[in-house]
Write a protein that holds these residues in place. Sequence first.
Motif: not given
Length: 475
Positions: A297-301
Amino acid sequence: MTHVTRPGGPLADEPAPDGRHAVVVGGGLAGVTAALALADAGVRVTLLEGRPRLGGLAFSFRRGALTVDNGQHVYLRCCTAYRWFLDRIEGSALAPLQNRLDVPVVDVTKPEGRRLGRLRRDPLPVPLHLGRSLATYPHLPLADRAKVGRAALALKGLDLADPALDTQDFGSWLTAHGQSARAVEALWDLVGVATLNAVASDASLALAAMVFKTGLLSDPGAADIGWARVPLGELHDRLARKALDSAGVRTEVRTRVTSLSQNGNGRWSVQVPGETLDADTVVLAVPQREAYELLPAGALDAPERLLDIGTAPILNIHVVYDRKVLARPFLAALGTPVQWVFDRTDASGLTQGQYLALSQSVAHDEIDEPVAVLRERYLPELERLLPRTRGAEVLDFFVTRERTATFAPAPGVGRLRPGARTEAPGLYLAGAWTATGWPATMESAVRSGVGAADAALSALGRPRPRHLFEIQEAA
């Protein structure tokens, strides 16, 4: 860290001088490239691949006495990153380039029978290098030949950095620049379908312009064709594995990653069945849907954009005859479902007769057809195309199917393709589907691996290997 075990017992940890450890997930061309680049910079690297071999979607397998490529892969002289990769694994001599672009094109639509034309270059500057070939190309009316030149000049003037190009389709652009349906079929799609895996009307203008500007309008020799004279597995598995071993990379096949997570100390945990690997850096070099499933989670927008990148199939038809029926290494075809035909006799190890491979891109309507249906459809087409097949015996007929062979180069795909860096420190993406500027080719895969390694080395504070391919040197 926990040891990963392979035949022969557990592997001893041999830390790099500064203790840095990178895990590369995926053993296709992107992953192998990233692993080599990181290891060449002195980073300790573990490469994990779920399949029993390296090479991704460019591989070989055994069928009786034959060694079969899953599909025919070619590259061009302008594919400077893939050429660097071949040099790096000491495989360039096994996949040589033509001395000069020469593509036989056979048209079987004429009432008088088959007609041969050629697309070949002269030793002249761009765009004169293709002038004589286009002026005498028999598969286009005279009026279309002149208009092709004007469209090519307009294409050469496009700015590949203009994001608006990605919102347009190539087919509409060609129509607006005077290209007839016949010109699209007999020239633009002849090249574009094979390189983009899409017809012009379904292809992003940005990607099409990149292919034609770089391949045909940048340097006289840019479109010279190269292909492996040995099975792809000899290059992308055996020689790649030899290079990885020499670089000190630990290569683990049949090892599928099940999850990634970042520890409180900023390091990464890479979970495989029964084992956990700790790493400072992770390069995720897997297909986009698999990347989506593994990304924390949060690795890509907007990770869901990865699921919006469509895929396109390629069907490969393999026919073994009891005699030689094709005198050339390959040819392209018009007026028939057959697209490109390659002679794979020597590469496969066949000692008698001839083995032909048909590469059928944009195969949405045929990818799931039964072999019997394809046999009934394509053997008569080969008889129309190659008269010597009419008295030949078919010794074997089989197909290979890559349902997700490439990402779909549709208009708008550019905004969906992520770069190498993610929002998670130490996690990088690689794969032909990432933002390389190229369509889904071996060149794009290698470029993505170099880009991911560059980003990782910068974050690790490690110097870039001097011999590593410079992405800036090609368009």
